[in-house]
Design a protein around this motif. Structure first.
Motif, PDB file in Angstrom:
ATOM      1  N   THR A 183      89.379  28.882  25.324  1.00  0.00           N
ATOM      2  CA  THR A 183      90.742  28.752  24.824  1.00  0.00           C
ATOM      3  C   THR A 183      90.693  28.861  23.313  1.00  0.00           C
ATOM      4  O   THR A 183      89.828  28.267  22.667  1.00  0.00           O
ATOM      5  CB  THR A 183      91.365  27.410  25.253  1.00  0.00           C
ATOM      6  OG1 THR A 183      91.377  27.347  26.679  1.00  0.00           O
ATOM      7  CG2 THR A 183      92.791  27.271  24.735  1.00  0.00           C
ATOM      8  N   GLU A 184      91.622  29.653  22.771  1.00  0.00           N
ATOM      9  CA  GLU A 184      91.651  29.859  21.323  1.00  0.00           C
ATOM     10  C   GLU A 184      93.097  29.815  20.832  1.00  0.00           C
ATOM     11  O   GLU A 184      94.008  30.333  21.495  1.00  0.00           O
ATOM     12  CB  GLU A 184      91.026  31.220  20.991  1.00  0.00           C
ATOM     13  CG  GLU A 184      90.893  31.480  19.512  1.00  0.00           C
ATOM     14  CD  GLU A 184      90.123  32.753  19.193  1.00  0.00           C
ATOM     15  OE1 GLU A 184      90.617  33.548  18.386  1.00  0.00           O
ATOM     16  OE2 GLU A 184      89.022  32.937  19.750  1.00  0.00           O
ATOM     17  N   LEU A 185      93.301  29.195  19.676  1.00  0.00           N
ATOM     18  CA  LEU A 185      94.604  29.166  19.031  1.00  0.00           C
ATOM     19  C   LEU A 185      94.847  30.506  18.358  1.00  0.00           C
ATOM     20  O   LEU A 185      93.986  31.009  17.635  1.00  0.00           O
ATOM     21  CB  LEU A 185      94.639  28.041  17.993  1.00  0.00           C
ATOM     22  CG  LEU A 185      95.920  27.923  17.163  1.00  0.00           C
ATOM     23  CD1 LEU A 185      97.103  27.551  18.043  1.00  0.00           C
ATOM     24  CD2 LEU A 185      95.713  26.894  16.053  1.00  0.00           C
ATOM     25  N   MET A 186      96.026  31.087  18.582  1.00  0.00           N
ATOM     26  CA  MET A 186      96.362  32.377  17.983  1.00  0.00           C
ATOM     27  C   MET A 186      96.945  32.155  16.586  1.00  0.00           C
ATOM     28  O   MET A 186      97.945  31.460  16.414  1.00  0.00           O
ATOM     29  CB  MET A 186      97.364  33.131  18.856  1.00  0.00           C
ATOM     30  CG  MET A 186      96.793  33.562  20.200  1.00  0.00           C
ATOM     31  SD  MET A 186      95.431  34.749  20.069  1.00  0.00           S
ATOM     32  CE  MET A 186      94.000  33.709  20.333  1.00  0.00           C
ATOM     33  N   LEU A 187      96.289  32.750  15.603  1.00  0.00           N
ATOM     34  CA  LEU A 187      96.623  32.575  14.192  1.00  0.00           C
ATOM     35  C   LEU A 187      97.396  33.780  13.658  1.00  0.00           C
ATOM     36  O   LEU A 187      97.329  34.871  14.234  1.00  0.00           O
ATOM     37  CB  LEU A 187      95.336  32.396  13.390  1.00  0.00           C
ATOM     38  CG  LEU A 187      94.434  31.236  13.815  1.00  0.00           C
ATOM     39  CD1 LEU A 187      93.119  31.284  13.057  1.00  0.00           C
ATOM     40  CD2 LEU A 187      95.147  29.911  13.609  1.00  0.00           C
ATOM     41  N   PRO A 188      98.090  33.612  12.519  1.00  0.00           N
ATOM     42  CA  PRO A 188      98.793  34.757  11.922  1.00  0.00           C
ATOM     43  C   PRO A 188      97.862  35.946  11.644  1.00  0.00           C
ATOM     44  O   PRO A 188      98.285  37.093  11.742  1.00  0.00           O
ATOM     45  CB  PRO A 188      99.362  34.179  10.617  1.00  0.00           C
ATOM     46  CG  PRO A 188      99.541  32.724  10.906  1.00  0.00           C
ATOM     47  CD  PRO A 188      98.379  32.365  11.815  1.00  0.00           C
ATOM     48  N   VAL A 237      95.624  30.690  23.815  1.00  0.00           N
ATOM     49  CA  VAL A 237      95.263  31.730  24.776  1.00  0.00           C
ATOM     50  C   VAL A 237      94.013  31.273  25.511  1.00  0.00           C
ATOM     51  O   VAL A 237      93.022  30.882  24.889  1.00  0.00           O
ATOM     52  CB  VAL A 237      95.036  33.091  24.085  1.00  0.00           C
ATOM     53  CG1 VAL A 237      94.390  34.086  25.032  1.00  0.00           C
ATOM     54  CG2 VAL A 237      96.353  33.640  23.583  1.00  0.00           C
ATOM     55  N   THR A 238      94.101  31.302  26.838  1.00  0.00           N
ATOM     56  CA  THR A 238      92.971  30.923  27.681  1.00  0.00           C
ATOM     57  C   THR A 238      92.507  32.144  28.451  1.00  0.00           C
ATOM     58  O   THR A 238      93.323  32.841  29.073  1.00  0.00           O
ATOM     59  CB  THR A 238      93.363  29.795  28.649  1.00  0.00           C
ATOM     60  OG1 THR A 238      93.756  28.649  27.875  1.00  0.00           O
ATOM     61  CG2 THR A 238      92.204  29.413  29.558  1.00  0.00           C
ATOM     62  N   LEU A 239      91.211  32.421  28.375  1.00  0.00           N
ATOM     63  CA  LEU A 239      90.595  33.520  29.115  1.00  0.00           C
ATOM     64  C   LEU A 239      89.641  32.922  30.138  1.00  0.00           C
ATOM     65  O   LEU A 239      88.832  32.052  29.801  1.00  0.00           O
ATOM     66  CB  LEU A 239      89.818  34.443  28.175  1.00  0.00           C
ATOM     67  CG  LEU A 239      90.649  35.190  27.147  1.00  0.00           C
ATOM     68  CD1 LEU A 239      90.722  34.427  25.848  1.00  0.00           C
ATOM     69  CD2 LEU A 239      90.068  36.563  26.903  1.00  0.00           C
ATOM     70  N   LYS A 282     102.197  31.669  30.407  1.00  0.00           N
ATOM     71  CA  LYS A 282     102.491  33.045  30.818  1.00  0.00           C
ATOM     72  C   LYS A 282     101.185  33.745  31.187  1.00  0.00           C
ATOM     73  O   LYS A 282     100.187  33.598  30.482  1.00  0.00           O
ATOM     74  CB  LYS A 282     103.144  33.835  29.680  1.00  0.00           C
ATOM     75  CG  LYS A 282     104.471  33.323  29.190  1.00  0.00           C
ATOM     76  CD  LYS A 282     105.013  34.190  28.056  1.00  0.00           C
ATOM     77  CE  LYS A 282     104.197  34.002  26.798  1.00  0.00           C
ATOM     78  NZ  LYS A 282     104.715  34.612  25.587  1.00  0.00           N
ATOM     79  N   HIS A 283     101.241  34.512  32.278  1.00  0.00           N
ATOM     80  CA  HIS A 283     100.121  35.391  32.626  1.00  0.00           C
ATOM     81  C   HIS A 283     100.264  36.634  31.751  1.00  0.00           C
ATOM     82  O   HIS A 283     101.278  37.319  31.804  1.00  0.00           O
ATOM     83  CB  HIS A 283     100.176  35.751  34.110  1.00  0.00           C
ATOM     84  CG  HIS A 283      99.115  36.710  34.532  1.00  0.00           C
ATOM     85  ND1 HIS A 283      99.297  37.598  35.561  1.00  0.00           N
ATOM     86  CD2 HIS A 283      97.867  36.933  34.080  1.00  0.00           C
ATOM     87  CE1 HIS A 283      98.209  38.319  35.724  1.00  0.00           C
ATOM     88  NE2 HIS A 283      97.324  37.935  34.828  1.00  0.00           N
ATOM     89  N   CYS A 284      99.276  36.911  30.921  1.00  0.00           N
ATOM     90  CA  CYS A 284      99.370  38.008  29.954  1.00  0.00           C
ATOM     91  C   CYS A 284      98.564  39.234  30.347  1.00  0.00           C
ATOM     92  O   CYS A 284      98.906  40.345  29.946  1.00  0.00           O
ATOM     93  CB  CYS A 284      98.918  37.518  28.573  1.00  0.00           C
ATOM     94  SG  CYS A 284      99.954  36.165  27.985  1.00  0.00           S
ATOM     95  N   ASN A 285      97.510  39.056  31.121  1.00  0.00           N
ATOM     96  CA  ASN A 285      96.639  40.177  31.419  1.00  0.00           C
ATOM     97  C   ASN A 285      95.648  39.783  32.505  1.00  0.00           C
ATOM     98  O   ASN A 285      95.191  38.645  32.543  1.00  0.00           O
ATOM     99  CB  ASN A 285      95.880  40.559  30.142  1.00  0.00           C
ATOM    100  CG  ASN A 285      95.051  41.791  30.301  1.00  0.00           C
ATOM    101  OD1 ASN A 285      94.249  41.888  31.215  1.00  0.00           O
ATOM    102  ND2 ASN A 285      95.220  42.739  29.412  1.00  0.00           N
TER     103      ASN A 285
END
Length: 182
Positions: free
Chosen positions: A16-21, A75-77, A106-109
């Motif tokens: 899991t990673e935080l999405m940054l600008p 985001v979790t992969l 949300k399911h993204c991919n």
């Protein structure tokens, strides 16, 4: 030498990673290239953990970006071995985003990475098989075999040496193209 097998859960990974600008594109959404990079990293880690060898990406099957990911979301992969051949394996990936404030997910991919194990000399290395314990695991394994067979057929049918223009020209009739054969 006795063939080795592993349970799928032995190599499953989640990050899991935080999405940054700094991960965003010009429209302010997370750049697809950043997500693909994360997907390749977790596929590598999962395949390497299963095979106990360095692995390389041989192919990626179907990358559809289903929902945009926003700056500030988590985001979790999730990665899991779906199929094992002699030296290659298919890693199934699922990408989800989560809004930290609302908890909405949300399911993204979803995608499939074919990874090949390499030994110290850079040669393809044999890998352990997988132990299938659920109907879903059997379904994923069978789907990987089917996808490989369809890919081989698709590749050969469109080879420039055997492609028959007349057999496919009708597909272009309603397309946004103009044919000017010379």
């Amino acid at each position: 030498m006795k063939k080795k097998f592993k349970h799928i859960k032995e190599s499953q990974l989640t990050i899991t990673e935080l999405m940054l600008p700094s991960h965003s594109n010009f429209s302010g959404k997370i750049h697809g290239g950043h997500i693909l990079n994360l997907m390749d990293q977790i596929a590598f880690a999962c395949a390497s953990k299963h095979s106990e060898n360095y692995c390389v990406t041989a192919s990626v099957n179907k990358v559809d970006f289903l929902n945009p990911i926003e700056v500030g979301e988590l985001v979790t992969l999730k990665a899991s071995i779906n199929y094992t051949g002699r030296t290659s394996m298919v890693v199934g990936l699922r990408v989800e985003s989560e809004n930290i404030r609302t908890g909405e997910k949300k399911h993204c991919n979803s995608s499939y990475f074919t990874m090949v194990a390499k030994d110290e000399a850079g040669k393809s290395a044999p890998i352990p098989g997988i132990i299938l314990t659920t109907k879903d695991e059997i379904r994923r394994f069978a789907r990987s075999i089917t996808r490989q067979n369809e890919g081989r057929h698709r590749t050969s049918r469109f080879s420039s040496k055997i492609f028959k223009t007349d057999a496919y020209i009708h597909l272009l009739e309603e397309s946004n193209s103009k044919i000017e054969l010379k």
